[in-house]
Design a protein around this motif. Structure first.
Motif, PDB file in Angstrom:
ATOM      1  N   GLU A  50      29.778  20.062  40.201  1.00 42.99           N
ATOM      2  CA  GLU A  50      30.769  20.977  40.796  1.00 42.99           C
ATOM      3  C   GLU A  50      32.186  20.591  40.356  1.00 42.99           C
ATOM      4  OE1 GLU A  50      29.914  20.634  44.921  1.00 42.99           O
ATOM      5  OE2 GLU A  50      28.142  21.934  44.844  1.00 42.99           O
ATOM      6  N   LYS A  51      32.443  19.276  40.304  1.00 47.90           N
ATOM      7  CA  LYS A  51      33.765  18.814  39.833  1.00 47.90           C
ATOM      8  C   LYS A  51      33.988  19.213  38.375  1.00 47.90           C
ATOM      9  CE  LYS A  51      34.077  14.762  42.877  1.00 47.90           C
ATOM     10  NZ  LYS A  51      34.094  13.266  42.918  1.00 47.90           N
ATOM     11  N   LEU A  52      32.925  19.048  37.562  1.00 46.78           N
ATOM     12  CA  LEU A  52      33.043  19.401  36.148  1.00 46.78           C
ATOM     13  C   LEU A  52      33.322  20.885  35.964  1.00 46.78           C
ATOM     14  CD1 LEU A  52      30.145  17.326  34.501  1.00 46.78           C
ATOM     15  CD2 LEU A  52      32.595  16.980  34.216  1.00 46.78           C
ATOM     16  N   MET A  53      32.677  21.719  36.803  1.00 49.39           N
ATOM     17  CA  MET A  53      32.859  23.161  36.676  1.00 49.39           C
ATOM     18  C   MET A  53      34.298  23.585  37.010  1.00 49.39           C
ATOM     19  SD  MET A  53      29.260  24.902  37.927  1.00 49.39           S
ATOM     20  CE  MET A  53      29.240  24.107  39.525  1.00 49.39           C
ATOM     21  N   GLY A  54      35.017  22.727  37.716  1.00 57.15           N
ATOM     22  CA  GLY A  54      36.423  23.020  38.022  1.00 57.15           C
ATOM     23  C   GLY A  54      37.393  22.323  37.102  1.00 57.15           C
ATOM     24  N   ASP A  55      36.844  21.574  36.159  1.00 58.71           N
ATOM     25  CA  ASP A  55      37.681  20.838  35.202  1.00 58.71           C
ATOM     26  C   ASP A  55      38.252  21.823  34.177  1.00 58.71           C
ATOM     27  OD1 ASP A  55      38.709  19.294  33.105  1.00 58.71           O
ATOM     28  OD2 ASP A  55      37.250  17.691  33.454  1.00 58.71           O
ATOM     29  N   PRO A  56      39.596  21.874  33.980  1.00 55.36           N
ATOM     30  CA  PRO A  56      40.208  22.807  33.009  1.00 55.36           C
ATOM     31  C   PRO A  56      39.638  22.648  31.601  1.00 55.36           C
ATOM     32  CG  PRO A  56      41.887  21.852  34.433  1.00 55.36           C
ATOM     33  CD  PRO A  56      40.618  21.126  34.740  1.00 55.36           C
TER      34      PRO A  56
ATOM     35  N   LEU B 159      36.371  24.448  31.623  1.00 52.44           N
ATOM     36  CA  LEU B 159      36.601  25.896  31.739  1.00 52.44           C
ATOM     37  C   LEU B 159      37.077  26.494  30.421  1.00 52.44           C
ATOM     38  CD1 LEU B 159      38.355  25.990  35.248  1.00 52.44           C
ATOM     39  CD2 LEU B 159      36.137  27.000  34.668  1.00 52.44           C
ATOM     40  N   ALA B 160      37.804  25.718  29.637  1.00 53.63           N
ATOM     41  CA  ALA B 160      38.344  26.208  28.360  1.00 53.63           C
ATOM     42  C   ALA B 160      37.298  26.231  27.255  1.00 53.63           C
ATOM     43  CB  ALA B 160      39.526  25.339  27.933  1.00 53.63           C
ATOM     44  N   ASP B 161      36.169  25.553  27.453  1.00 52.07           N
ATOM     45  CA  ASP B 161      35.114  25.486  26.435  1.00 52.07           C
ATOM     46  C   ASP B 161      33.899  26.250  26.960  1.00 52.07           C
ATOM     47  OD1 ASP B 161      32.944  24.740  24.793  1.00 52.07           O
ATOM     48  OD2 ASP B 161      33.966  22.877  24.237  1.00 52.07           O
ATOM     49  N   ALA B 162      33.690  27.471  26.464  1.00 47.47           N
ATOM     50  CA  ALA B 162      32.635  28.354  26.973  1.00 47.47           C
ATOM     51  C   ALA B 162      31.248  27.717  26.869  1.00 47.47           C
ATOM     52  CB  ALA B 162      32.660  29.686  26.218  1.00 47.47           C
TER      53      ALA B 162
ATOM     54  N   ASP C  75      28.900  26.858  30.045  1.00 45.32           N
ATOM     55  CA  ASP C  75      27.570  27.460  30.199  1.00 45.32           C
ATOM     56  C   ASP C  75      26.500  26.374  30.387  1.00 45.32           C
ATOM     57  OD1 ASP C  75      28.609  29.973  30.027  1.00 45.32           O
ATOM     58  OD2 ASP C  75      28.099  30.252  27.893  1.00 45.32           O
ATOM     59  N   THR C  76      26.623  25.291  29.579  1.00 43.02           N
ATOM     60  CA  THR C  76      25.658  24.192  29.687  1.00 43.02           C
ATOM     61  C   THR C  76      25.719  23.549  31.072  1.00 43.02           C
ATOM     62  OG1 THR C  76      25.854  23.724  27.316  1.00 43.02           O
ATOM     63  CG2 THR C  76      24.929  21.983  28.707  1.00 43.02           C
ATOM     64  N   THR C  77      26.936  23.335  31.555  1.00 38.38           N
ATOM     65  CA  THR C  77      27.121  22.731  32.883  1.00 38.38           C
ATOM     66  C   THR C  77      26.553  23.639  33.972  1.00 38.38           C
ATOM     67  OG1 THR C  77      29.147  21.649  32.106  1.00 38.38           O
ATOM     68  CG2 THR C  77      28.817  21.782  34.485  1.00 38.38           C
TER      69      THR C  77
ATOM     70  N   TYR D 151      23.555  22.870  36.563  1.00 45.67           N
ATOM     71  CA  TYR D 151      23.796  22.993  37.998  1.00 45.67           C
ATOM     72  C   TYR D 151      22.753  23.906  38.640  1.00 45.67           C
ATOM     73  CZ  TYR D 151      26.152  23.785  42.448  1.00 45.67           C
ATOM     74  OH  TYR D 151      26.447  23.863  43.793  1.00 45.67           O
ATOM     75  N   ALA D 152      22.487  25.047  38.015  1.00 44.93           N
ATOM     76  CA  ALA D 152      21.522  26.009  38.560  1.00 44.93           C
ATOM     77  C   ALA D 152      20.123  25.385  38.639  1.00 44.93           C
ATOM     78  CB  ALA D 152      21.493  27.271  37.694  1.00 44.93           C
ATOM     79  N   GLU D 153      19.749  24.642  37.586  1.00 45.44           N
ATOM     80  CA  GLU D 153      18.423  24.017  37.542  1.00 45.44           C
ATOM     81  C   GLU D 153      18.275  22.981  38.666  1.00 45.44           C
ATOM     82  OE1 GLU D 153      15.878  21.090  34.562  1.00 45.44           O
ATOM     83  OE2 GLU D 153      17.516  22.314  33.736  1.00 45.44           O
TER      84      GLU D 153
END
Length: 544
Positions: free
Chosen positions: A104-110, A113-116, A120-122, A126-128
């Motif tokens: 969750e922290k990584l998903m909020g990391d700028p 967020l700047a690297d599509a 997507d991998t993150t 997370y979903a898995e």
């Protein structure tokens, strides 16, 4: 198939504990494992759980299946608080929860967020993990812990209580709670009903009847076995045999199986004797020698029926009551008892009233910790009451059985321990009594300190038998006894002509013996006339 054992053998010092043991447990089965003390039940459980090696044979466990094993010595970490220890049952889920927080922290990391692609991998990771966490009940950990602790009698105990401060019974119940929380595909329980009161027992039985996994349980509690299990394996003389049904069904089926085997063996022995006689009479005659040789071949090919080994040797008990007491044996009037010293002193029981008449068999029941043992010790004079009267009748002689066997001198041999208590009795008589309690030959020179719980119980019962008291006061007399010994004790006490006052958590034992139930509460005692079963029925009727 969840678990299969093929020809498992295990020896200790050249003595076989398990000999060619084969058994199978299917998913969802509830199986009881029984046998006399020392038969190898705990050894077999440890082998299945992978805690000790075996000498030969094979064990197959279904792929991915987990085993949860409750040991008799609990295995708790004493330095932990209750909550910490319960949470440790969910270590994999809690680790996944930490990983989810990091994701969750990584998903909020700028930078992410700047690297599509990284984002997507993150998100996929997370979903898995989130789906797995949900499927495994990750969001239900706290409710599960609360429900389990409440069911096991810890509803009023603070979660931050250190485990080392708990009583022995509480530690046993906490270990059971932790094992149940792991929800393995195979749940192995070694004497899970020890230290459980009736309310907790009922909760546990209900829980296990609906448990989704398979259960393998060692228990000497016949009510528990009747309620929970659907199959019985019996370990006897290092070998194992399967019976279908609960404990009551097993008793009937074993008796029938033994009777059939005995009949088949006798009939075959008669058949063999006739064939041997025919061969002996005709083998030397020219006219019938060929027939005799054919008969000999038939005899050689005959599949022999094993000779019945008979029942294992059981203890022989007989409680004489000596000179009868007067009709009025005991009056307990407004008795109050407490525990602790000075500022830490607290009242356990008060306003306790009941009576004992000659020949009655009365059971004291109540929740764990209410003071049943303290009350017994007060009644026999080991402790003074804080109020009220305890009046024993005329010509009363009391025999007391202590569940802890604290009166036994650990440094004595068995022979000295019993003989010291009855120095006026000749050695031959002492040895004869000890023989009845299965202590023969050199066994009588074993030190008390080296004995098992069941052996210590038999020594204490031998001393009690020799006392020939007309009132027996027994505190948990079936603790440490195997099923066979319990049945012997039951039949002996049923025949006892004196007065009996006892505590027991063994519901089968209670129902066999008690003609009156005294239910203890903090503020009084309720006397129920009739058996334990009738007491339970009345209690159910009141709840409806």
């Amino acid at each position: 198939m969840l678990l299969q054992l093929n020809g498992i053998s295990k020896q200790y010092g050249g003595t076989p504990m398990l000999s060619g043991v084969s058994m199978k447990i299917e998913p969802g089965e509830r199986v009881g494992l029984i046998g006399v003390n020392g038969a190898g039940k705990s050894t077999l459980l440890q082998v299945i759980a992978g805690e000790i090696p075996y000498d030969s044979g094979d064990i197959f466990l279904a792929k991915g299946a987990k085993i949860g094993y409750l040991r008799q010595n609990d295995g708790l970490r004493m330095e932990n608080a209750i909550e910490t220890e319960m949470l440790s049952a969910f270590s994999e889920l809690r680790q996944t929860e930490l990983e989810l927080r990091e994701l969750e922290k990584l998903m909020g990391d700028p930078a992410i967020l700047a690297d599509a692609q990284k984002y997507d991998t993150t998100m996929e990771r997370y979903a898995e993990k989130s789906n797995w966490f949900m499927e495994q009940g990750g969001y239900e950990i706290e409710p599960k812990i609360r429900g389990m602790l409440h069911g096991m009698g810890f509803g009023d105990v603070p979660l931050d209580t250190p485990i080392h401060t708990l009583s022995g019974g509480q530690k046993t119940r906490l270990a059971l709670a932790k094992t149940l929380l792991t929800e393995p595909e195979l749940l192995i329980l070694d004497e899970p009903t020890n230290h459980l009161d009736f309310v907790t027992l009922a909760w546990l039985e209900k829980y296990l009847r609906t448990y989704p996994g398979a259960i393998l349980v060692v228990s000497h509690d016949r009510y528990f076995l009747d309620t929970v299990v659907t199959g019985i394996y019996e370990l006897e003389r290092a070998c194992i045999r399967r019976y279908t049904g609960n404990y009551t069904t097993y008793v009937k089926e074993k008796e029938l199986t033994n009777a059939i085997q005995a009949k088949n063996y006798t009939q075959q022995q008669e058949q063999i004797a006739k064939m041997e006689s025919y061969i002996e009479r005709h083998i030397v005659r020219a006219t019938s020698a060929k027939s005799a040789k054919n008969k000999r071949k038939q005899l050689e090919r005959l599949e022999r029926v094993d000779k019945p080994q008979g029942e294992l040797k059981r203890a022989k008990l007989s409680f004489g009551s000596g000179k009868p007491s007067f009709k009025d044996v005991l009056f307990v009037r407004d008795v109050r008892i407490s525990a602790g010293e000075a500022s830490e002193c607290k009242t356990l029981l008060q306003n306790i009233n009941f009576e004992l008449r000659r020949g009655e068999k009365v059971a004291l029941i109540g929740p764990n910790g209410i003071g049943k043992t303290t009350l017994l010790r007060t009644l026999i004079g080991e402790k003074q009451p804080d109020g009220g009267e305890i009046i024993w009748g005329k010509e009363v002689s009391i025999g007391y059985y202590d569940q802890e066997q604290a009166s036994l001198n650990l440094h004595n041999t068995i022979l000295v321990e019993v003989w010291d208590a009855f120095p006026h009795i000749e050695e031959a008589r002492i040895r004869a009594v000890l023989g009845n309690f299965l202590f023969t030959g050199e066994d009588v020179f074993k030190k008390i300190v080296s004995l098992s719980g069941g052996e210590k119980a038999r020594v204490a019962l031998a001393k009690l038998m020799l006392k020939e008291a007309n009132v027996l006061v027994l505190d948990e007399p079936t603790n440490h006894l195997d099923l066979a010994s319990k049945e012997v004790l039951e039949s002996t006490l049923q025949a006892y002509e004196g007065t009996l006052l006892f505590i027991s958590h063994d519901r089968y034992f209670l129902n066999k013996l008690a003609d009156t139930i005294v239910e203890l509460h903090r503020d009084g005692a309720v006397v129920h006339d009739g058996s334990y079963e009738s007491y339970v029925e009345k209690a159910r009727a009141l709840k409806v």
